[in-house]
Design an enzyme around this catalytic site. Sequence first.
Site, PDB file in Angstrom:
ATOM      1  N   ASP A 353       0.858  -1.177   0.000  1.00  0.00           N
ATOM      2  CA  ASP A 353       0.000   0.000   0.000  1.00  0.00           C
ATOM      3  C   ASP A 353       0.906   1.242   0.000  1.00  0.00           C
ATOM      4  O   ASP A 353       2.084   1.163   0.370  1.00  0.00           O
ATOM      5  CB  ASP A 353      -0.891  -0.037   1.243  1.00  0.00           C
ATOM      6  CG  ASP A 353      -1.819   1.151   1.311  1.00  0.00           C
ATOM      7  OD1 ASP A 353      -2.428   1.486   0.279  1.00  0.00           O
ATOM      8  OD2 ASP A 353      -1.915   1.757   2.396  1.00  0.00           O
ATOM      9  N   ASP A 355      -0.153   5.130   0.920  1.00  0.00           N
ATOM     10  CA  ASP A 355      -0.387   6.054   2.033  1.00  0.00           C
ATOM     11  C   ASP A 355      -0.597   5.285   3.335  1.00  0.00           C
ATOM     12  O   ASP A 355      -1.412   4.373   3.417  1.00  0.00           O
ATOM     13  CB  ASP A 355      -1.610   6.922   1.740  1.00  0.00           C
ATOM     14  CG  ASP A 355      -1.505   7.613   0.389  1.00  0.00           C
ATOM     15  OD1 ASP A 355      -0.376   7.869  -0.060  1.00  0.00           O
ATOM     16  OD2 ASP A 355      -2.560   7.856  -0.238  1.00  0.00           O
ATOM     17  N   LYS A 362      -2.276  10.814   4.762  1.00  0.00           N
ATOM     18  CA  LYS A 362      -2.959  12.096   4.654  1.00  0.00           C
ATOM     19  C   LYS A 362      -4.039  11.917   3.615  1.00  0.00           C
ATOM     20  O   LYS A 362      -3.770  11.514   2.497  1.00  0.00           O
ATOM     21  CB  LYS A 362      -2.000  13.224   4.225  1.00  0.00           C
ATOM     22  CG  LYS A 362      -2.655  14.599   4.214  1.00  0.00           C
ATOM     23  CD  LYS A 362      -1.658  15.659   3.755  1.00  0.00           C
ATOM     24  CE  LYS A 362      -2.269  17.064   3.846  1.00  0.00           C
ATOM     25  NZ  LYS A 362      -3.490  17.205   3.021  1.00  0.00           N
ATOM     26  N   GLN A 397      -7.352   5.280  -4.769  1.00  0.00           N
ATOM     27  CA  GLN A 397      -7.310   6.744  -4.821  1.00  0.00           C
ATOM     28  C   GLN A 397      -8.685   7.269  -5.263  1.00  0.00           C
ATOM     29  O   GLN A 397      -8.849   7.803  -6.363  1.00  0.00           O
ATOM     30  CB  GLN A 397      -6.208   7.206  -5.772  1.00  0.00           C
ATOM     31  CG  GLN A 397      -4.799   6.850  -5.321  1.00  0.00           C
ATOM     32  CD  GLN A 397      -4.392   7.584  -4.039  1.00  0.00           C
ATOM     33  OE1 GLN A 397      -4.863   8.682  -3.767  1.00  0.00           O
ATOM     34  NE2 GLN A 397      -3.518   6.964  -3.254  1.00  0.00           N
ATOM     35  N   CYS A 444     -11.218  -2.967  -9.746  1.00  0.00           N
ATOM     36  CA  CYS A 444      -9.840  -2.652  -9.362  1.00  0.00           C
ATOM     37  C   CYS A 444      -9.684  -2.106  -7.941  1.00  0.00           C
ATOM     38  O   CYS A 444      -8.556  -1.990  -7.451  1.00  0.00           O
ATOM     39  CB  CYS A 444      -9.220  -1.688 -10.369  1.00  0.00           C
ATOM     40  SG  CYS A 444     -10.093  -0.123 -10.576  1.00  0.00           S
ATOM     41  N   LYS A 472      -4.725  -1.159   6.040  1.00  0.00           N
ATOM     42  CA  LYS A 472      -6.193  -1.202   6.044  1.00  0.00           C
ATOM     43  C   LYS A 472      -6.692  -2.626   5.857  1.00  0.00           C
ATOM     44  O   LYS A 472      -5.970  -3.503   5.377  1.00  0.00           O
ATOM     45  CB  LYS A 472      -6.765  -0.304   4.939  1.00  0.00           C
ATOM     46  CG  LYS A 472      -6.367   1.166   5.065  1.00  0.00           C
ATOM     47  CD  LYS A 472      -7.009   1.990   3.969  1.00  0.00           C
ATOM     48  CE  LYS A 472      -6.542   3.436   4.022  1.00  0.00           C
ATOM     49  NZ  LYS A 472      -5.109   3.581   3.622  1.00  0.00           N
TER      50      LYS A 472
END
Length: 554
Positions: A353, A355, A362, A397, A444, A472
């Site tokens: 991953d 972020d 963030k 994203q 996706c 996550k």
Amino acid sequence: MQDKKYRILVIRLSSLGDIILTTPVLDVLKENYRNSEICFLSKQRYQGLFESDPRVDSVIYFEPEGKDKGFSGLLRLIRGLNQKKFDLIVDLHSNLRSLLIRLLVRAGKKVHYNKKIIPRLLMVHLKRWKVKPVSTIDNYLESLGEMGIKAWSRIPRLYSKNENKIWVENFFIENGLEKKEILIGIAPGARWETKKWELDKFFSVAKSLSQDLPAKILLVSDKDDQKLIEGIENYVGKGRTIQAIDLPLGRLILLVERCDLFISNDSGPMHLASALGVPTIGIFGPTSLGLGFSLSGLEDKVFWTGVECSPCSLHGEKDCVKESRYCMDNIKPEKIIEEAKRILSANKVIFLDRDGTITEEKDFISKVEEIKFLPGSEEALKIVQGLGYKLVIVSNQSGIARGIMTVEQVEKVNNFILKELAKEGIKIEAIYYCPHHPDENCDCRKPRTGLIKRALRDHQLKLKGAWVVGDKLSDVLLGKNIKGESILVLTGYGQETKQKIESDSNGSDWQKPNYMAKNLLEAASFIESERLQKSGGSKPNSSAGIQEKRERRA
């Protein structure tokens, strides 16, 4: 006082491959009915498939040749099922027996799957009529659609039984298989003769791979195809082959799970290998991929020539009326050997991953100035890169779909990350991201596997032994979805994810990470430790904390 469990009966009586293809439904049911107990009904001969499956709480076996023989036996089974007081029945067989069970067993809700027999018959009997291909897995999942349930997984998955592992280790030691030795499974049998690739072609494939790589060949069959196994063994040589004939499913699962590659006719063992995360080559002749029983693994490869007379029947049971079996004749051993070598030469990989794992978390980063690498992340990437892993970043994203940032901004941020890491000697093969909103139900967005498919298309990577590292639950589930190992790092949203998992009393073990680590550096140190242990070396774990989590391995 604990709430009453929601009791679910899933019905699929046979056959081996069809039962295995139902397993994505188990994922969906456990995710949507957290406080549930799932009972699976199948025939006795398939004992061993679900005994160690964390999604299945109990298995009931139907014995049509034994205690459940005849109509009276079926009624006896139905009376026993009624005592279970099910809330939901999911009939994934939809034949006469399962219909009677579905009608006569009481439940608050009942659903069944549509076989879509008419499109399948049209494919067989009216080949010029273009018919949309059928997917058995999608049909199974569609049976839950009327309840508003969406699926995040459509890849079959099986679990092995720990109690058999000592037996399997001894079995391989007795047969002279070294820990690092390549093992290729071959299943030359099938229910129908017309579905069997010519034996001399299996001879060529087995001998070539055993000599060229070199590798040992695990020969898998039931007792009806024992002569096929003996023929291959005599041709290749007993020192290069291992027989696995008519084994209990629980033991066969662990043997096949050890394979680096599996080659099979369209049969139950083919689906079993794929569901265990073993790259599988499937040989299809008289049946068509469009009938719905093709392979679904991300690394699997199907050989089907698509001659004009195929499919000639729904299940391959019809005798060939042509002067030659063109559907099988046109599949050449050289092509199978070439594909097998390509698969086996693929690179091991770690999916990371972005972020909260490599860089500071963030929400919706859109500017290069917002990027800050987490302490130790660069060192961590150097460690795993030094172990020979290819590194791929996969990231959700959704800020793009929300209108918070643009594709160009995300690309600029990703390029900055690639360049900064390259300065440190770290090569990231690619960064793949999902731009969609969570409600778009795209293929996706993690934990779905669309980003992984892109990575496999662009790079020569192997998923067997792959790792997924992130902060996550979607990263944890992605690891499960590709049948890899998952590490939850406690940076970013990691602590919050950990608390959510541990506070969910109804959560299943299959939703837990294989390991937890304080950060990416500790995760890398642990991967290094695992590699050393498997290669016969030793290195202490990076902390006591990760050792505790290791004992909770799923």
